[in-house]
Structures are given as C-alpha cells and as structure tokens.
Design a protein around this motif. Structure first.
Motif, short mmCIF file in Angstrom:
data_model
loop_
_atom_site.label_atom_id
_atom_site.label_comp_id
_atom_site.label_asym_id
_atom_site.label_seq_id
_atom_site.Cartn_x
_atom_site.Cartn_y
_atom_site.Cartn_z
N TYR A 169 10.35 -9.12 2.76
CA TYR A 169 9.25 -8.72 3.22
C TYR A 169 8.33 -8.17 2.10
O TYR A 169 7.21 -8.35 1.69
CB TYR A 169 9.07 -7.81 4.42
CG TYR A 169 7.87 -7.40 4.87
CD1 TYR A 169 7.21 -6.25 4.49
CD2 TYR A 169 7.05 -8.16 5.69
CE1 TYR A 169 6.14 -5.63 5.00
CE2 TYR A 169 5.74 -7.93 6.05
CZ TYR A 169 5.04 -6.64 5.66
OH TYR A 169 4.15 -6.09 6.07
N ARG A 170 9.29 -6.88 1.36
CA ARG A 170 8.77 -6.33 0.26
C ARG A 170 8.25 -7.22 -0.82
O ARG A 170 7.37 -7.04 -1.62
CB ARG A 170 9.70 -5.26 -0.16
CG ARG A 170 9.33 -3.91 0.49
CD ARG A 170 10.01 -2.68 -0.13
NE ARG A 170 9.34 -2.19 -1.17
CZ ARG A 170 8.31 -1.47 -1.14
NH1 ARG A 170 7.92 -0.99 0.13
NH2 ARG A 170 7.64 -1.00 -2.03
N ILE A 171 9.24 -8.42 -1.04
CA ILE A 171 9.00 -9.07 -2.26
C ILE A 171 7.78 -10.07 -2.08
O ILE A 171 7.09 -10.03 -2.90
CB ILE A 171 10.41 -10.12 -2.54
CG1 ILE A 171 11.34 -9.33 -3.09
CG2 ILE A 171 9.71 -11.17 -3.56
CD1 ILE A 171 12.74 -10.10 -3.04
N THR B 178 5.25 -9.27 -0.24
CA THR B 178 4.13 -8.78 -0.10
C THR B 178 3.63 -7.81 -1.04
O THR B 178 2.75 -7.02 -0.89
CB THR B 178 4.02 -7.78 1.49
OG1 THR B 178 5.26 -6.90 1.40
CG2 THR B 178 4.16 -8.76 2.60
N ARG B 179 4.19 -8.08 -2.19
CA ARG B 179 3.77 -6.98 -3.43
C ARG B 179 2.39 -7.35 -3.78
O ARG B 179 1.82 -6.31 -4.04
CB ARG B 179 4.70 -7.49 -4.55
CG ARG B 179 4.75 -8.68 -5.19
CD ARG B 179 5.71 -8.66 -6.30
NE ARG B 179 5.49 -10.09 -6.95
CZ ARG B 179 6.54 -10.79 -6.68
NH1 ARG B 179 7.80 -10.86 -5.69
NH2 ARG B 179 6.42 -12.44 -7.14
N ASP B 180 1.92 -8.40 -3.47
CA ASP B 180 0.42 -8.81 -3.96
C ASP B 180 -0.60 -7.86 -2.78
O ASP B 180 -1.36 -7.40 -3.37
CB ASP B 180 -0.04 -10.28 -3.96
CG ASP B 180 0.56 -11.02 -4.85
OD1 ASP B 180 0.53 -12.25 -4.93
OD2 ASP B 180 0.80 -10.60 -5.94
N SER B 181 -0.05 -7.94 -1.63
CA SER B 181 -0.70 -7.04 -0.65
C SER B 181 -0.62 -5.45 -1.17
O SER B 181 -1.86 -4.93 -0.98
CB SER B 181 -0.03 -7.39 0.69
OG SER B 181 -0.48 -6.44 1.65
N ARG B 182 0.48 -5.38 -1.50
CA ARG B 182 0.56 -3.63 -1.98
C ARG B 182 -0.36 -3.33 -3.14
O ARG B 182 -0.86 -2.35 -3.01
CB ARG B 182 2.04 -3.34 -2.25
CG ARG B 182 2.84 -3.21 -0.91
CD ARG B 182 4.23 -2.55 -0.97
NE ARG B 182 4.85 -3.05 -2.16
CZ ARG B 182 5.60 -3.98 -1.85
NH1 ARG B 182 5.60 -4.38 -0.71
NH2 ARG B 182 6.37 -4.74 -2.76
N ARG B 183 -0.39 -4.38 -3.96
CA ARG B 183 -1.18 -4.09 -5.35
C ARG B 183 -2.85 -4.15 -4.82
O ARG B 183 -3.31 -3.35 -5.39
CB ARG B 183 -0.97 -5.17 -6.25
CG ARG B 183 -1.48 -4.89 -7.61
CD ARG B 183 -1.34 -6.20 -8.60
NE ARG B 183 0.00 -6.61 -8.60
CZ ARG B 183 0.43 -7.85 -8.43
NH1 ARG B 183 -0.30 -8.58 -8.40
NH2 ARG B 183 1.79 -8.04 -8.44
N TYR B 184 -3.18 -4.74 -3.92
CA TYR B 184 -4.25 -5.01 -3.34
C TYR B 184 -4.55 -3.83 -2.73
O TYR B 184 -6.03 -3.28 -3.20
CB TYR B 184 -4.52 -6.15 -2.32
CG TYR B 184 -6.17 -6.33 -1.89
CD1 TYR B 184 -6.66 -5.78 -0.89
CD2 TYR B 184 -6.84 -7.38 -2.73
CE1 TYR B 184 -7.90 -5.91 -0.34
CE2 TYR B 184 -8.40 -7.33 -2.15
CZ TYR B 184 -8.71 -6.43 -1.08
OH TYR B 184 -9.98 -6.81 -0.72
N LYS C 82 -3.60 -0.88 -3.34
CA LYS C 82 -3.34 0.11 -4.29
C LYS C 82 -4.91 0.32 -5.01
O LYS C 82 -5.48 1.25 -5.20
CB LYS C 82 -2.22 -0.01 -5.27
CG LYS C 82 -2.00 1.28 -6.02
CD LYS C 82 -0.59 1.00 -6.89
CE LYS C 82 -0.41 2.06 -7.63
NZ LYS C 82 0.91 2.00 -8.52
#
Lengths: 106, 352
Positions: free
Chosen positions: B207-209, B211-217, B219
């Motif tokens: 999940y973390r791998i 959704t990294r684009d989501s976390r960057r968005y 931030k």
C-alpha cells in the motif's frame, strides 16, 4: 464524416504546439484553441489529451495553487515533446499537401 | 488537510454548483484512486471558477454533461483501480493490525508470566479470513452503488442518490444474509498470529509503495485550517449572521430597559472589549480540566483506589495524553473561530 474524427488526429499536435509557446494550463489552452478556430473543444476533450501527453513524457506537469484557489496543473513542453512536435509538423505538412492536391483536383 | 476542490464549492453559482456535484458523483463512481479523483475535480473546479468569472455559462464549458463526464473519466488504468481497491481495504487492515498488536502484547505478557507458548501455533483473537470477507462485502456493495450511480445519474439527476442508497442497503443485507446462511454452523477460529502479522505487513508495504504519489500530492498541497476557514465565504456569512443576531438581542434588551439602541460601530466596540476579556479564558478552562484529572486520580490513590504509585502515574500519563490531544484540538478550533470573529469585527470597525 464529422469534425470529431478529423480533430482526433491533429488535436495532440495542436495542444503540443500551444504548450511549446510557454508554460500554460487547461483553461488557457482551451481559450487559445477557441481563438484559433477550434470551437468545440472542452475540458472533457482536452483532459485525456493532456493525460496522454504527460504519460508519454512529451510535456512536464507542475502543480501549484491557482489565483482562484484550487490546485492547478501547469504544463510545459519537454525535450521529447519538442522533437515530437517537429516530427508532427513534418507529417502534417506532407499529409495536408497530399490532401490539398487530391481535393483541388476534385 | 489538503487543498481540496471541496473547499471552493461555495464559490460557484447555483448553475455551476449543480453541474459540479453531478460531475463529482460521476467521477467518484469510476473506482479511481483518491488522488486521481482529486486532480480531475480540482482542474474542473479551477476551470469552472475562471469561466464563471469570465461570464461563461456552464454549458459553454462542458457541452453535453454526459459526454463531458465520460471523456474526463476515460483511460483509467489498472493501477488506479488497484489503488482504489487497496484504499477501500486500508481502514479494515489498520483495525486488524491494531488487533494484532494487542494480541502481541497479550503474548508478551503470557511469556513474561512464564507460560509455555508455541509461537508458530499461537492464534490471535481475530480471523483474517473473516476480516477480508467482511471487507469484500462492504467493497462489493460500494461497487454496486457506484455502478447504479453511473447508470442513473444523468437519467434521474434528482433521484439517483436515493436509488443508489436503496440498492447498496439491499445488497449489503442480501450478501450478509447469504454469508450467515452459508457459514452459520462453522466456528471462526483466530488466525495464526505470525500469519496475521505477515499478511498485514505485506499489505501495508504494498500500500505504501503504490500510494507514494498520493503522499507526495498531499505534502505538496497542504493547507492550514485557518487558510481553509479564511477562504470559505460560508464561515464569514455564518459569523455575520451570529453577530447580527447578537446585536438584535442586545438592542431588544436595551429597548426593554428604555435605553438607546447601539449602532453597528458601538456594537463592534462592545464585542471587541468582550473578546479581549475572553482572550485567555479557553487556556484557563483547559488547565482546570487537566488539574481536575490529576487531582481526581491522586485523591483516588490516597483512598486506596490504586495498588501502587506506578499505577497512578501510568493512568495520569494515559489520561493526560488522551485529554491533551482532545483539549489541544478544541483549543485550536476555538482559537481559529475567535480569530475569524476578531477579523470580522475589525473589518466592520474599519468600514465605519
């Protein structure tokens, strides 16, 4: 034969040509297309084109808060996009010359 | 909190707002990941706001709404749908992971008590199969609801939400009933704890791998709560309504006493005085709650309510942590509301 089919072939190239002039965003691109005679292009038609160009790395996308508030995507052309645009112009020139010859003969 | 399209919906006029709500429901019914939905709707919101400011009608922007929606949601990749599926499962896996952590604590306490425990055969309290099946039931009913929305949103724009709700409710009940009938005679055992931990770990890593684009968005597009409330015209409208109401009530009281009514300027000066007196009061009330908690626990210890001083300290720390989080949130919220009221009062005083 309707406009949509004709448009499909050249819209990506035209959008790339607009983006090549300078960093821009969706609404501005639609405005520029309208000013140049493409009257029926809306956000719905433009969005998939921009997504494809982004996926193929022909444009670079930058997100920033717009003056009106929401997050806006700003597009600029990449090196690959510049090469692709030059290629598109060449192909379009050849095709339009051939089409002009045929249509003027008829 | 992220700079979401939803913050700006009140800035749209009724024509744009009703179209935007239909577009928004259609986009969410396409099972794309959260950030893809947000990107699409933010772009549309930005376009709508600009077109509205330029005096265009919504039809000039979208054309046929059905075709518009289908075009913006075309070309949805498998990755987006997979992330959407994982996002729906994520809250359930988090709850299950917390259960696993509690089982691990339980296991450690048993080991520290000297019990002989076979780590590979030790079963936790939860069954991962039951959790996944329960999660699937909820997700499937969600997919059915979204399919209904997509099917009827343009045909019945006034009724599609009710149709969707009814179909989802019926589908949950039917699937649940089928599940109970099939499994009524079987007993659920807990899953091996090591297996539960491995499954949760694998899911959370994947999940973390993905959704990294989501976390960057998130931030890149963070917005503070005060920016959020400051940019919302509905908050300012609400403050104006409340203050005008207060002024009417104060003036009615003055009229009953035979006193002259306050002008807007006098009322704003009066309110500013009251706000200055109240500036430090929220902090005072928070300290009362904290001191009350500590005093209560110490009193309980002195009367033999706890076995040892360590238990008192432990409970004080635990309660103060929970209370602290809640009180801090309430304090920040009250401070933001307070600051918005002060801004409104000062703007009215400057106008006079």
């Amino acid at each position: 034969m309707d406009n949509a089919q004709l448009l499909k072939g050249i819209l990506e190239g035209c959008v790339l040509a607009i983006i090549a002039k300078g960093e821009t965003y969706g609404y501005e691109i639609i405005g520029e297309l309208e000013r140049n005679g493409f009257e029926d292009i809306g956000e719905g038609t433009l969005y998939p084109v921009l997504t494809r160009l982004d996926k193929n790395r022909l444009i670079i996308c930058r997100r920033a808060k717009s003056p009106l508030g929401p997050v806006r995507k700003y597009y600029s052309i990449s090196e690959a996009g510049i090469a692709e645009l030059a290629d598109f112009k060449e192909r379009y020139k050849k095709l339009s010359e051939s089409a002009d010859r045929l249509l003027s003969d008829n | 909190m992220i700079n979401s399209h939803a913050i700006y919906i009140e800035k749209l006029n009724p024509e744009y707002k009703s179209s935007f709500k239909i577009i928004s429901d259609y986009v969410y019914s396409n099972n794309m990941d959260e950030i893809r939905n947000e990107e699409i709707l933010s772009e549309i919101m930005d376009t709508f706001l600009e077109a509205q400011n330029n005096g265009k009608s919504v039809d000039q922007v979208t054309g046929d709404l059905k075709s518009f929606c289908k075009e913006i949601c075309s070309d949805i990749g498998f990755k987006s749908r997979l992330i959407n599926f994982l996002e729906l499962q994520h809250p359930l896996l988090i709850v299950y992971s917390i259960l696993c952590v509690m089982d691990v604590i339980d296991l450690i306490m048993k080991l520290s008590d000297g019990d002989a425990v076979n780590l590979l055969a030790y079963k936790g309290s939860g069954s991962i199969i039951a959790y996944l099946i329960g999660g699937l039931i909820i997700i499937v009913s969600g997919y059915i609801g979204k399919a209904v929305t997509k099917r009827y949103i343009f045909e019945y724009p006034e009724k599609y939400k009710k149709i969707t709700f009814a179909v989802r409710a019926i589908s949950i009940v039917l699937v649940f009933a089928a599940f109970v009938l099939v499994f009524k005679d079987s007993e659920t055992e807990g899953t091996y704890l090591w297996l539960s931990i491995v499954c949760c770990a694998v899911f959370l890593v994947v999940y973390r791998i993905l959704t990294r684009d989501s976390r960057r968005y998130r931030k890149e597009n963070r917005i503070t709560f005060s920016e959020l409330t400051g940019s919302s015209p509905s908050v300012l409208n609400d403050i104006e309504k409340i203050e005008m109401n207060r002024m009417d009530k104060l003036n009615a009281k003055k009229a009953r006493k035979g006193e002259a009514e306050m002008t807007l300027k006098e009322f704003c000066q009066y309110e500013k005085l009251q706000m200055d007196k109240w500036y430090n009061k929220p902090f005072f009330y928070i300290m009362i709650a904290v001191l009350g908690t500590v005093a209560g626990l110490v009193f309980t210890f002195l009367n033999g309510g706890f076995e040892s001083a360590f238990d008192v300290v432990f409970f004080i720390m635990l309660l103060l942590t929970c209370e602290g989080v809640i009180m801090f949130g309430l304090y920040k919220a009250s401070r933001i509301g307070f600051n918005e009221r002060i801004k409104w009062i000062e703007s009215k005083l400057n106008e006079q």
